[in-house]
Write an enzyme that holds these catalytic residues in place. Structure first.
Site, short mmCIF file in Angstrom:
data_model
loop_
_atom_site.label_atom_id
_atom_site.label_comp_id
_atom_site.label_asym_id
_atom_site.label_seq_id
_atom_site.Cartn_x
_atom_site.Cartn_y
_atom_site.Cartn_z
CG ASP A 12 -2.08 0.94 1.10
OD1 ASP A 12 -2.34 1.42 -0.02
OD2 ASP A 12 -2.75 1.20 2.12
N GLY A 13 0.36 2.30 -0.65
CA GLY A 13 0.98 3.61 -0.57
C GLY A 13 1.75 4.06 -1.79
CG ASN A 14 2.97 1.32 -4.85
OD1 ASN A 14 3.95 1.28 -4.11
ND2 ASN A 14 2.45 0.24 -5.39
N GLY A 15 0.69 5.19 -4.73
CA GLY A 15 0.16 6.42 -5.29
C GLY A 15 0.42 7.63 -4.42
CG HIS A 29 0.96 2.01 -9.41
ND1 HIS A 29 0.56 1.58 -8.16
CD2 HIS A 29 -0.06 2.79 -9.88
CE1 HIS A 29 -0.64 2.07 -7.88
NE2 HIS A 29 -1.04 2.81 -8.91
CB SER A 57 -8.14 -5.60 -4.50
OG SER A 57 -8.71 -4.35 -4.83
CG LEU A 123 10.53 -16.88 -2.08
CD1 LEU A 123 10.26 -16.86 -0.57
CD2 LEU A 123 11.12 -15.53 -2.51
NE ARG A 186 -9.07 0.17 4.24
CZ ARG A 186 -8.60 1.42 4.24
NH1 ARG A 186 -8.42 2.06 5.38
NH2 ARG A 186 -8.32 2.04 3.10
CD GLU A 199 0.99 -12.65 16.52
OE1 GLU A 199 0.73 -11.46 16.79
OE2 GLU A 199 0.65 -13.60 17.24
#
Length: 235
Positions: A12-15, A29, A57, A123, A186, A199
């Site tokens: 989250d938070g790229n923009g 992005h 999403s 991985l 959230r 967690e």
């Protein structure tokens, strides 16, 4: 340091990061995508075995046409580049979500990437594209209902692991640690079933600035948590 087996991240938070620098959201992005490659390297180095990221999403289609088209272009480039990243890190890549909404060339790139990386084990990297947890559960329950209707599954046989086998993450262990960047606290419809005992770690750092030192900080915080899975802590 006790490293989680499986880390999930809401990118989250790229923009907002780009806007703060006077740049278009698309710039954020691109930088966020580049950071994802670096974080994969860091995860492997630290010994994390599973990484799942929330990249796009089911609700993200509601963004502006310009931004969505930019993201589709970015996905095309990244999916192609990810073959080299997978080879470098011996990384198995799996896309979770409903890929039927994407153009045919993107779907083909997903198939090629998953096929190329299917035998790697160092991985396990899951990318959530056109993913929403409620949508995932609905799709899974439709398949389960069909199996029940056609006699392949009896209602009394349904248990937790039965449901898990119908989810996009079938065969993948639940996350031990969820990280969300950029200050929001959230889940945003991400892995609702799988995060039952996970967690949570929330940070104000936007995704493009979330580097190895921030990852280590999240893991150190995780190490101070009391992992009881509903049990009672013994004194």
């Amino acid at each position: 340091m006790n490293v989680p087996n499986h880390i999930a991240i809401i990118l989250d938070g790229n923009g907002r990061w780009a806007k703060a620098k006077g740049m278009p959201r698309s710039y954020g992005h691109v930088k966020g995508c580049a950071n994802l490659e670096t974080i994969c390297d860091d995860m492997k180095e630290l010994g994390v075995k599973y990484l799942t990221v929330y990249a796009f999403s089911t609700e993200n289609w509601k963004r502006s046409r310009e931004e969505v088209e930019g993201l589709m272009k970015l996905f095309r480039n990244y999916l192609k580049k990810c073959i080299k990243i997978a080879e470098k890190n011996k990384m198995k890549v799996k896309i979770i979500g409903d890929i039927s909404a994407f153009d045919a060339d993107i779907r083909q790139k997903i198939v090629e990437l998953e096929e190329f990386s299917k035998d790697y084990t160092e991985l396990h990297f899951q990318i959530a594209l056109n993913y929403g947890s409620r949508d995932e559960i609905v799709r899974g329950m439709r398949r389960m209902a069909l199996d029940a209707a056609e006699g392949r599954l009896r209602p009394e046989e349904i248990e937790e692991n039965t449901i898990e086998n119908y989810l996009d993450t079938a065969g993948i262990p639940d996350p031990d640690l969820l990280i969300r960047t950029s200050g929001e606290q959230r889940l945003s419809n991400f892995l609702l079933w799988q995060l039952a005992y996970t967690e949570f770690y929330f940070t104000d750092v936007p995704w493009p600035d979330f580097h190895k030192e921030e990852l280590v900080k999240a893991i150190e915080t995780y190490n101070h948590r009391d992992r009881r899975y509903g049990g009672v802590k013994e004194e």
